[in-house]
Design a protein around this motif. Sequence first.
Motif, PDB file in Angstrom:
ATOM      1  N   PRO A 372       0.803  -1.237   0.000  1.00  0.00           N
ATOM      2  CA  PRO A 372       0.000   0.000   0.000  1.00  0.00           C
ATOM      3  C   PRO A 372       0.830   1.278   0.000  1.00  0.00           C
ATOM      4  N   ASP A 373       2.073   1.199   0.463  1.00  0.00           N
ATOM      5  CA  ASP A 373       2.916   2.397   0.556  1.00  0.00           C
ATOM      6  C   ASP A 373       3.822   2.593  -0.651  1.00  0.00           C
ATOM      7  N   ASP A 374       3.660   1.766  -1.656  1.00  0.00           N
ATOM      8  CA  ASP A 374       4.501   1.872  -2.850  1.00  0.00           C
ATOM      9  C   ASP A 374       3.634   2.213  -4.057  1.00  0.00           C
ATOM     10  N   PRO A 375       3.622   3.462  -4.497  1.00  0.00           N
ATOM     11  CA  PRO A 375       2.804   3.845  -5.657  1.00  0.00           C
ATOM     12  C   PRO A 375       3.341   3.311  -6.980  1.00  0.00           C
ATOM     13  N   ALA A 376       4.565   2.768  -6.951  1.00  0.00           N
ATOM     14  CA  ALA A 376       5.184   2.260  -8.180  1.00  0.00           C
ATOM     15  C   ALA A 376       5.273   0.740  -8.152  1.00  0.00           C
ATOM     16  N   THR A 377       4.306   0.101  -7.515  1.00  0.00           N
ATOM     17  CA  THR A 377       4.314  -1.363  -7.487  1.00  0.00           C
ATOM     18  C   THR A 377       4.138  -1.934  -8.885  1.00  0.00           C
ATOM     19  N   ILE A 378       3.226  -1.365  -9.660  1.00  0.00           N
ATOM     20  CA  ILE A 378       3.010  -1.767 -11.054  1.00  0.00           C
ATOM     21  C   ILE A 378       3.317  -0.576 -11.939  1.00  0.00           C
ATOM     22  N   VAL A 379       4.281  -0.741 -12.830  1.00  0.00           N
ATOM     23  CA  VAL A 379       4.718   0.335 -13.728  1.00  0.00           C
ATOM     24  C   VAL A 379       4.685  -0.187 -15.159  1.00  0.00           C
ATOM     25  N   PHE A 380       3.964   0.511 -16.016  1.00  0.00           N
ATOM     26  CA  PHE A 380       3.836   0.106 -17.424  1.00  0.00           C
ATOM     27  C   PHE A 380       3.342  -1.340 -17.552  1.00  0.00           C
ATOM     28  N   GLY A 381       2.397  -1.706 -16.696  1.00  0.00           N
ATOM     29  CA  GLY A 381       1.793  -3.028 -16.787  1.00  0.00           C
ATOM     30  C   GLY A 381       2.671  -4.166 -16.323  1.00  0.00           C
ATOM     31  N   LYS A 382       3.737  -3.842 -15.542  1.00  0.00           N
ATOM     32  CA  LYS A 382       4.634  -4.884 -15.040  1.00  0.00           C
ATOM     33  C   LYS A 382       4.950  -4.639 -13.569  1.00  0.00           C
ATOM     34  N   VAL A 383       5.267  -5.706 -12.851  1.00  0.00           N
ATOM     35  CA  VAL A 383       5.653  -5.586 -11.451  1.00  0.00           C
ATOM     36  C   VAL A 383       6.977  -4.831 -11.368  1.00  0.00           C
ATOM     37  N   LYS A 384       6.956  -3.670 -10.729  1.00  0.00           N
ATOM     38  CA  LYS A 384       8.129  -2.783 -10.634  1.00  0.00           C
ATOM     39  C   LYS A 384       8.732  -2.503 -12.009  1.00  0.00           C
ATOM     40  N   GLY A 385       7.891  -2.546 -13.018  1.00  0.00           N
ATOM     41  CA  GLY A 385       8.354  -2.278 -14.378  1.00  0.00           C
ATOM     42  C   GLY A 385       9.189  -3.376 -14.986  1.00  0.00           C
ATOM     43  N   LYS A 386       9.231  -4.568 -14.335  1.00  0.00           N
ATOM     44  CA  LYS A 386      10.140  -5.631 -14.765  1.00  0.00           C
ATOM     45  C   LYS A 386       9.429  -6.872 -15.305  1.00  0.00           C
ATOM     46  N   LEU A 387       8.415  -7.365 -14.611  1.00  0.00           N
ATOM     47  CA  LEU A 387       7.804  -8.654 -14.956  1.00  0.00           C
ATOM     48  C   LEU A 387       6.290  -8.547 -15.016  1.00  0.00           C
ATOM     49  N   LYS A 388       5.697  -9.283 -15.950  1.00  0.00           N
ATOM     50  CA  LYS A 388       4.236  -9.372 -15.995  1.00  0.00           C
ATOM     51  C   LYS A 388       3.716 -10.418 -15.026  1.00  0.00           C
ATOM     52  N   VAL A 389       4.512 -11.444 -14.745  1.00  0.00           N
ATOM     53  CA  VAL A 389       4.049 -12.475 -13.813  1.00  0.00           C
ATOM     54  C   VAL A 389       4.165 -11.962 -12.386  1.00  0.00           C
ATOM     55  N   THR A 390       3.210 -12.354 -11.545  1.00  0.00           N
ATOM     56  CA  THR A 390       3.185 -11.931 -10.149  1.00  0.00           C
ATOM     57  C   THR A 390       3.727 -13.010  -9.220  1.00  0.00           C
ATOM     58  N   ARG A 391       3.854 -14.238  -9.730  1.00  0.00           N
ATOM     59  CA  ARG A 391       4.402 -15.338  -8.944  1.00  0.00           C
ATOM     60  C   ARG A 391       5.413 -16.078  -9.807  1.00  0.00           C
ATOM     61  N   ALA A 392       6.552 -16.379  -9.228  1.00  0.00           N
ATOM     62  CA  ALA A 392       7.598 -17.048 -10.005  1.00  0.00           C
ATOM     63  C   ALA A 392       8.653 -17.599  -9.067  1.00  0.00           C
ATOM     64  N   PHE A 393       9.415 -18.523  -9.599  1.00  0.00           N
ATOM     65  CA  PHE A 393      10.574 -19.110  -8.922  1.00  0.00           C
ATOM     66  C   PHE A 393      11.776 -18.231  -9.211  1.00  0.00           C
ATOM     67  N   GLY A 394      12.646 -18.028  -8.200  1.00  0.00           N
ATOM     68  CA  GLY A 394      13.860 -17.242  -8.439  1.00  0.00           C
ATOM     69  C   GLY A 394      13.591 -15.750  -8.414  1.00  0.00           C
ATOM     70  N   VAL A 395      14.135 -15.021  -9.407  1.00  0.00           N
ATOM     71  CA  VAL A 395      14.069 -13.551  -9.503  1.00  0.00           C
ATOM     72  C   VAL A 395      14.297 -12.893  -8.148  1.00  0.00           C
ATOM     73  N   GLY A 396      15.430 -13.230  -7.534  1.00  0.00           N
ATOM     74  CA  GLY A 396      15.719 -12.773  -6.185  1.00  0.00           C
ATOM     75  C   GLY A 396      15.773 -11.268  -6.030  1.00  0.00           C
ATOM     76  N   TYR A 397      16.090 -10.536  -7.095  1.00  0.00           N
ATOM     77  CA  TYR A 397      16.216  -9.085  -6.971  1.00  0.00           C
ATOM     78  C   TYR A 397      14.882  -8.409  -6.695  1.00  0.00           C
ATOM     79  N   LEU A 398      13.771  -9.090  -6.976  1.00  0.00           N
ATOM     80  CA  LEU A 398      12.454  -8.556  -6.654  1.00  0.00           C
ATOM     81  C   LEU A 398      11.924  -9.118  -5.328  1.00  0.00           C
ATOM     82  N   LYS A 399      12.764  -9.879  -4.643  1.00  0.00           N
ATOM     83  CA  LYS A 399      12.348 -10.489  -3.382  1.00  0.00           C
ATOM     84  C   LYS A 399      13.207 -10.046  -2.201  1.00  0.00           C
TER      85      LYS A 399
END
Length: 530
Positions: A372-399
Motif C-alpha cells: 500500500p505504501d509503494d505507488p510504483a508497485t506496477i509500472v507500465f503493466g509490469k511488477v516494478k516495471g520488470k515482470l508481468k508475472v506476479t508469482r515465479a521461482f527465483g528472480v531474487g532481486y524482486l524479493k
Amino acid sequence: MRGANSINPEGEIKVSFGYHCNGPSGSSCMLSNGYETLQSTKLYRNSSFSCLSGAALSANATLANTNICNGVIGAEILPSLDSPNSFRKVPSSPTLSMLDILSSSLQSSMSNLSCSPSTSSPPEYDSYSLKSMSAPSRSEGFLNAIEVQVAGGAAGEDRVQAVCSEENGWLLCAIYDGFNGRDAADFLAGTLYENIIFHTNSLDWELKQNVTRASNGMSLDGSLQHPPEAGDHSLGGKSPSGSLNNKNSNINLIAMNGMHSKLEISSDSFRYEVLDSLQRALSQAENDFLNMVEQEMEERPDLVSVGSCVLVVLLHGTDLYTLNLGDSRVVLATYNGGNVVNGYEQLKAVQLSECHTVDNELERTMLLNDHPDDPATIVFGKVKGKLKVTRAFGVGYLKKKKLNDALMGILQVRNLISPPYISTQPSMNVHKVSKSDHFVIVGSDGLFDFFSNDEAVKLVHSYILSNPTGDPAKFLLEQLVVRAADCAGFSMEELMNIPAGRRRKYHDDVTVIVIVLGTNHRTSKASMHV
C-alpha cells in the motif's frame, strides 16, 4: 494444414517425445518410424493414461549456464534425465541424488529465504540434516518404483520433463518456463523431481493405506463403482496464510454412513497431504536456489534476475494434481453432457490452473494490497516495471534488497520499498479423473499467445481422430508456427529461417505436453522423433 516437413533445421523442434502404455495383452507396438515404444510388460489396473506426447520449440537464443551448483547439475544430473527424442528407463533413485549435490556444492547450510510476507515460513532446510531425516525407502514411498521412464530437454529458456511409472500408475510432467536466462529452469529440472520424491515419501502412511483400500472399489476405467454419485473432487485455492483451506476448496464429500464415508474423508485428507508435499518440495527448491544465488552473485550478478514459471502435473491413479507459479496452463478436455452438435458430443475445455499475471484482476489487486505504501508497485503493466508475472521461482532481486543491490545501473530496481514483490506461493488443485475426461494439454504461455483453450482442445481432438498414430503435441506446435507466420505476414518457411533470438519478436519459446487419459484409448501410439 502444413506439417513438420516444412520446418527447416534452423527452426527445428528441439524436443519431441512420446510414451504409449501397453495394451491388455502386454505386446509391444512399433511406430511408423521404426522406433519401439518403451513399455512395461502389462497394463496395470491403476494406470490412468494411455499415452502422452511432448514437444518444444525454441525462439530465444540462450546459453545453458552449467556452472550452477559447481556445474554438477549441468554436467551430471541433467544429462541423466534428458532424453529429448524418446523415453528411456532409469533407476528411480539416481546414483547422485539432489541432496548429495547440494551438500557438496553449497558449503553453507541452507538459509530460510521466505519469499512472501503472507506465506507461513517454510522450515529451514539443511542438506545434511535432510539426509539424516527418516523417510520410507523408494520402494515403499508414495511414488514407489524400482525404475522409471524419463524424457526431457530444453528449447530456448524453456525446460520440459516427464517421468512415469506405468506399473505403479503415476505420471509426473513439468514445464519450467525460464526467463532472463535458463539457470533457474535448469536448477528446477535437476532438483525438483528429487525434492518431490523425498517429500511425498514422508506422507501419512495410515491415510495412504485408507486411500489404497478405497481405490480397490474403482473399476478399470478409474470411475468409482460405489457410491456412483461420488463424482469429481476438485481441491483448489489457498488460504492467505499459505495453508490448504477447506473453505476455499471445492470438495464434494459423500454424506453417508459406514466405511465408504470414512474412506472418502481419508482420501481427501491424503490429497491435501500430497498437495502440501508438492508445496514443500517447491519451497525447498526456492530456498536452495536463492541460497546458491547469494553465494555466487559476486561472480555472476545476473543470477539475481534469473527466474522461471513452474508448472507440475502429477497423475496418480485417477487423481490429477497441479501446481503452478506464473502463466503456464493445464487445460482439460472433457465431454460436456448434453452438448451435442450434428449428433456428436462436443468436448469442453476446462482450465485447471490459475494465471498469475498483472492482467489477472485478482492477482493485481492482491499485489497492490500487499504494497500500500509503494505507488510504483506496477509500472507500465509490469511488477516494478520488470515482470508481468506476479508469482515465479527465483528472480531474487524482486524479493530481497540484498540481491537487488548486486545489480548495477538501469538493471537495478529503484525504490524497492517493500520486498518481496514476486510471490512463491503456488496455486494447487486436484481433479478426480472421470470417464468423461479425454485428454489434458499442459503448455507454457507461448502456446496460449496464439490459441485459446477451446482452440487448442479442438485442434488436438481433430488431430487425434484423424491421426490415431500421430503426435498431437508436435502437431499443435506446427499449427502455432503457421499462425505466427500468418500474423507476421511471412510464410512459415520465412519465419523459421529467422534465427532464434531474432525470432522471439514473433513467438515465444513454446512447450507442450498432451496426455491422453486412460479411460480413452482413441490414440494408440505417439511419435518419438523430430
